[in-house]
Design a protein around this motif. Sequence first.
Motif, short mmCIF file in Angstrom:
data_model
loop_
_atom_site.label_atom_id
_atom_site.label_comp_id
_atom_site.label_asym_id
_atom_site.label_seq_id
_atom_site.Cartn_x
_atom_site.Cartn_y
_atom_site.Cartn_z
N UNK A 1 11.16 5.90 14.52
CA UNK A 1 12.13 5.21 15.38
C UNK A 1 13.17 4.44 14.57
N UNK A 2 12.82 4.06 13.36
CA UNK A 2 13.78 3.33 12.50
C UNK A 2 14.91 4.22 12.04
N UNK A 3 14.75 5.54 12.17
CA UNK A 3 15.74 6.47 11.64
C UNK A 3 16.45 7.26 12.73
N UNK A 4 16.30 6.82 13.98
CA UNK A 4 16.98 7.48 15.09
C UNK A 4 18.46 7.12 15.02
N UNK B 1 0.83 -1.22 0.00
CA UNK B 1 0.00 0.00 0.00
C UNK B 1 0.86 1.26 0.00
N UNK B 2 1.96 1.22 0.75
CA UNK B 2 2.85 2.37 0.82
C UNK B 2 3.49 2.65 -0.55
N UNK C 1 10.13 7.00 -6.93
CA UNK C 1 9.16 6.22 -6.15
C UNK C 1 9.81 5.71 -4.87
N UNK C 2 11.01 5.16 -4.98
CA UNK C 2 11.68 4.62 -3.78
C UNK C 2 12.00 5.73 -2.78
N UNK C 3 12.39 6.91 -3.25
CA UNK C 3 12.65 8.04 -2.35
C UNK C 3 11.37 8.44 -1.63
N UNK D 1 7.77 6.18 4.80
CA UNK D 1 8.09 5.20 5.84
C UNK D 1 8.65 5.92 7.06
N UNK D 2 9.50 6.92 6.84
CA UNK D 2 10.08 7.69 7.95
C UNK D 2 9.00 8.44 8.72
N UNK D 3 7.95 8.88 8.02
CA UNK D 3 6.84 9.55 8.70
C UNK D 3 6.12 8.59 9.65
#
Length: 189
Positions: free
Chosen positions: A176-179, A90-91, A162-164, A170-172
């Motif tokens: 926590x995955x990007x801390x 979906x993302x 698209x990947x960017x 995803x970061x939104x």
Amino acid sequence: LYLFVPRATDSHEAVVLTVGQITGGHNPNVIPEQVQLAGTLRTLSVHTREKTLRHIEQLVRGLAQTSGTRIEFRSQWGSPAVENDTRLTRLVQQAAQEVLGADHVELIPRPSMGSEDFAYFTQSVPGVLFRVGCRSPRGPMTPLHSPQFDIDELAMLHSARIMARVLLRFAQYHPACFVNPPASKQEQT
């Protein structure tokens, strides 16, 4: 194989069996002492693959017994089926619609029976495989796996955009995955 494998398979299960190589003999007028057949078997589930391989082994034993020949059957596992994560699908769909426009994005309703080693990644972490059209509007349509294939480089730009966009989305949703990871003891002093 082409006759009996489909008959032993549930019609709701996808099985693609292809014998793509036959090797044997040296002269057209001499029956070869040995012939080798090689091919691929593609399924969407491990259960169906195992069941189909057992059925092929049974067919081979029966054929060898009936014909009075020695037949050796060997199999090795290739790539499993790609299992796309529903949320990531979906993302990617949202991101692709934002980049390309909704009228240029379509969900593929049925699984592809192509072989893709990306499946090994999705066995370890959630993932999604998506396709981007790569035919140049300036040239003829050619199959992907042919000597005439030539990618339209613009497709790579669309893929990167698209990947960017997926990464930003995803970061939104998962900040926590990007801390930043904790500093090492040397950096703390």
